[in-house]
Enzyme design. Structure first.
Site, PDB file in Angstrom:
ATOM      1  N   ASP A  23       0.807  -1.223   0.000  1.00  0.00           N
ATOM      2  CA  ASP A  23       0.000   0.000   0.000  1.00  0.00           C
ATOM      3  C   ASP A  23       0.839   1.270   0.000  1.00  0.00           C
ATOM      4  O   ASP A  23       0.364   2.315  -0.446  1.00  0.00           O
ATOM      5  CB  ASP A  23      -0.961  -0.010   1.193  1.00  0.00           C
ATOM      6  CG  ASP A  23      -2.126  -0.969   0.972  1.00  0.00           C
ATOM      7  OD1 ASP A  23      -2.289  -1.453  -0.163  1.00  0.00           O
ATOM      8  OD2 ASP A  23      -2.868  -1.240   1.926  1.00  0.00           O
ATOM      9  N   TYR A  72      -9.614  -0.405   2.505  1.00  0.00           N
ATOM     10  CA  TYR A  72      -9.078  -0.458   3.868  1.00  0.00           C
ATOM     11  C   TYR A  72      -8.692   0.928   4.379  1.00  0.00           C
ATOM     12  O   TYR A  72      -8.280   1.796   3.614  1.00  0.00           O
ATOM     13  CB  TYR A  72      -7.828  -1.343   3.926  1.00  0.00           C
ATOM     14  CG  TYR A  72      -8.068  -2.697   4.570  1.00  0.00           C
ATOM     15  CD1 TYR A  72      -8.344  -2.803   5.923  1.00  0.00           C
ATOM     16  CD2 TYR A  72      -8.019  -3.865   3.825  1.00  0.00           C
ATOM     17  CE1 TYR A  72      -8.556  -4.031   6.523  1.00  0.00           C
ATOM     18  CE2 TYR A  72      -8.230  -5.112   4.412  1.00  0.00           C
ATOM     19  CZ  TYR A  72      -8.496  -5.182   5.760  1.00  0.00           C
ATOM     20  OH  TYR A  72      -8.715  -6.403   6.347  1.00  0.00           O
TER      21      TYR A  72
END
Length: 687
Positions: A321, A405
């Site tokens: 990420d 997320y």
């Protein structure tokens, strides 16, 4: 030499992020190096941090109030020639306007995603006639809105030379399709377009397996399941929760000095500088306690989220990420009274967009104090007198949203000289369709027709120590039982042995032997016991990466197989997974650096501390996940001559102003007070 005119800028601290004018100037310098009308797609325009040895000389002069040496300001850039695979990295000198470095990168080196690119991909797939035809086979209710989550493609060594996106498709609730915040992850569909970023076209459409094996079924009519919403208006909300206000009537105890694009924070003997960049987000520099140096640089270096479904195309779901997207570019605009409570100070940032322009990022870091419970206490049972101190904490928090997320990331300082790094994982599970009545061993059915696959979250915190100066070492303690002997006849004794880590490498915490790693300065000794001053590392146990050693997942996530990596310091080695993680092949991250087998004793080294969770989803994690919390701690060991929080004022009622609640009436009783000793400490309650 470029003919670009640079703004006259006031002197910048060498660790301060690029200003808006510097970002624009750096991009313009690169544009000017190409023929007119060359269309560049910028991925990153950020500070190229100066060599550490230069910055240390600057910091020494700064803290001793001597004349400051001059350090040139440089920018690091990544860019494509738009709609090609020609990916470049460059460094420009902002002081002179010169391009110092500008190279075309090789095969299998790809850039991170950016917001404009993702929006463009979401648009183009739904304009594609073949995607439209595939969706039509589902026979969806009229007016149904289809949503796309474009995922970084991942790596398996098969047809992944080009930079690609794998798009997973979902539906908004067809009975309420105008609700833009509908939880589309409750309605996944088995159609997955693959997009080439070179041509910005759909190059194929894959049908997802929805059973227990690899079988691909023809696309047919889709059974629309009930929605599963997380937004408050879809719930029957509790009404019995009374306000809990965090009030500081005299204001906050911390001070923030804004120095251009960076901020210097002072609080309870702590002093440090805060920066912010596209990839790491929040970075702390020159961390000191009571004028003693502790850490040159602290940041979240990387994270990896490998998924457990072995079937194509899910086997490539292994997100980085930070490297694939960026903790800075995905940072939330934090809201007062929602994300942070109390007396709040916000830090803003400026980043770059895909055109080399400036992207304002307001409120990306919130700074506030919080009560950390009791810091220390002792009651003398002979006299009944209690000495008690509450622990105040300073929190620097940033929240990032990476598609489904959220990660709540916080540095937490306390009055006992300790630093914590807290990670809270929340948001929504990345889901995929599954046939009714099917169970699989690599995921959990969390809603009818919805599979949430098991996955790991593995984080790497980069710690660059400067503990009472340079030339530190890494050691570890272990506790072992003494053998029975005349000295230990009852078999109760145990000893603690210290071992010096001599070479770079990956190391593990042995919780059964209480193996504890410490960063030491062997040349500075504690005045009480003569031991080297140190800070110990406390990290929670986590399951190392489960992908096997021949897998691309393992090769790419170079930090994922050990609790601790230690490497000799080299400028530019910031990212544990390597500089370029998108569809990477491995070989450029911390495991590779550690394999240099260099001496790390009494020298300049860096520690990468790993922590994480194996997320086996629960029904309770859907439609939105309660926070999963874990922390890394850095704590002093023989660094001070006594408890450094001894001088914190005692906890007393006239300062805390707590209120007694009557058990029968549940009303406040402001007249009841605690007795206070002559020195202000709390004693027994007054009845």
């Amino acid at each position: 030499m470029s003919n670009v005119q640079l703004d006259q800028v006031t002197a910048h601290h060498p660790l301060a992020p690029l200003s808006a004018s510097e970002i624009a100037a750096a991009a313009q310098i690169i544009k000017a190096s190409w023929p007119a009308r060359t269309n560049l797609q910028f991925k990153v325009v950020t500070l190229e941090e100066p060599p550490k040895n230069e910055v240390l000389r600057y910091l020494d002069a700064e803290h001793s109030k001597q004349p400051l040496p001059s350090i040139s300001r440089r920018a690091f850039l990544n860019y494509y020639i738009r709609n090609t695979n020609k990916f470049h990295e460059a460094i420009v000198d902002l002081s002179t306007g010169r391009v110092l470095h500008n190279v075309l990168l090789g095969a299998f080196v790809h850039a991170n995603s950016d917001g404009a690119e993702i929006v463009a991909i979401e648009k183009l797939i739904f304009e594609n006639e073949h995607v439209q035809a595939a969706i039509a086979k589902l026979e969806l209710p009229k007016g149904t809105v289809v949503i796309s989550d474009p995922w970084i493609f991942g790596s398996d060594g098969v047809n992944d030379e080009d930079r690609l996106y794998q798009c997973f498709l979902y539906l908004r609730d067809p009975t309420n399709s105008s609700e833009a915040d509908s939880n589309h992850y409750a309605l996944p569909i088995p159609i997955s377009p693959v997009v080439s970023t070179e041509s910005m076209t759909v190059i194929r459409i894959e049908t997802l397996p929805t059973g227990a094996d690899n079988t691909i079924k023809p696309i047919g009519k889709y059974k629309v399941q009930p929605p599963n919403e997380y937004i408050p208006e879809a719930q029957t909300l509790r009404t019995d929760l009374k306000p809990l206000n965090v009030v500081q009537p005299e204001g906050a105890s911390f001070q923030v000095v804004q120095e251009g694009t960076s901020s210097v924070i002072s609080w309870q003997k702590w002093n440090f500088r805060v920066g912010f960049n596209q990839r790491e987000g929040m970075v702390l520099y020159d961390v000191r306690y009571d004028n003693r140096s502790l850490f040159y640089r602290l940041s979240l270096s990387d994270m990896n989220i490998p998924y457990a479904d072995p079937r194509h195309p899910f086997h490539k779901k292994s997100a980085f990420d930070l490297g694939d997207v960026g903790a800075g570019i995905t940072a939330n605009n934090l809201k007062l009274g929602c994300d942070c409570l109390g007396s709040i100070y916000y830090l803003d940032a400026v980043l770059s967009d895909d055109k080399g322009g400036v992207l304002p990022m307001p409120n990306v870091v919130c700074i506030h104090e919080q009560d950390g419970g009791i810091g220390w206490k002792h009651t003398n049972y002979r006299t009944g007198r209690a000495a008690v101190v509450r622990s105040r904490e300073l929190v620097l928090q940033s929240i990032i949203t990476v598609s489904n997320y959220e990660y709540i990331l916080a540095f937490i300082f306390n009055q006992a000289g300790e630093i914590g790094y807290e990670i809270r994982a929340t948001g929504i599970l990345s889901t995929q369709p599954i046939d009714e009545g099917i169970e699989v061993p690599f995921g959990t059915v969390v809603h009818p027709g919805v599979l949430a696959v098991h996955h790991q979250h593995i984080f790497s915190l980069r710690v660059d120590p400067y503990l009472d100066g340079g030339d530190n070492r890494l050691v570890y303690d272990e506790a072992h039982a003494m053998p029975r002997s005349n000295f230990n006849p009852h078999g109760t004794g145990y000893t603690v042995k210290e071992t010096v880590v001599e070479k770079s490498g990956g190391y593990d915490i042995d919780y059964d032997n209480n193996r504890t790693f410490k960063i030491q300065n062997n040349s500075v000794r504690n005045p009480v016991n003569g031991k080297p001053v140190a800070y110990k590392i406390q990290a929670p146990a986590f399951q190392k990466i489960l992908s096997d050693k021949d897998s691309f997942n393992y090769k790419r996530a170079e930090f994922s197989d050990h609790n601790i990596y230690v490497v000799k310091y080299k400028d530019g080695e910031l990212f544990a997974g390597g500089k370029y993680t998108n569809q990477s092949r491995g070989g450029t991250g911390v495991r590779s650096w550690a394999n240099r087998n260099e001496s790390v004793v009494d020298t300049d080294f860096v520690v990468f501390i790993q922590a994480g969770i194996n997320h086996v989803p629960r029904v309770e994690d859907f439609p939105v996940m309660p926070c999963e919390i874990f922390k890394i701690h850095l704590k002093p060991v023989n660094f001070f001559d006594k408890n450094p929080a001894l001088d914190v004022a005692p906890s007393v009622q006239n300062f805390n102003k707590s209120v007694l609640v009557n058990a029968s009436e549940q009303h406040r009783q402001p007249s009841v007070e605690a007795t206070v000793g002559q020195d202000g400490t709390c004693c027994a309650p007054k009845l």
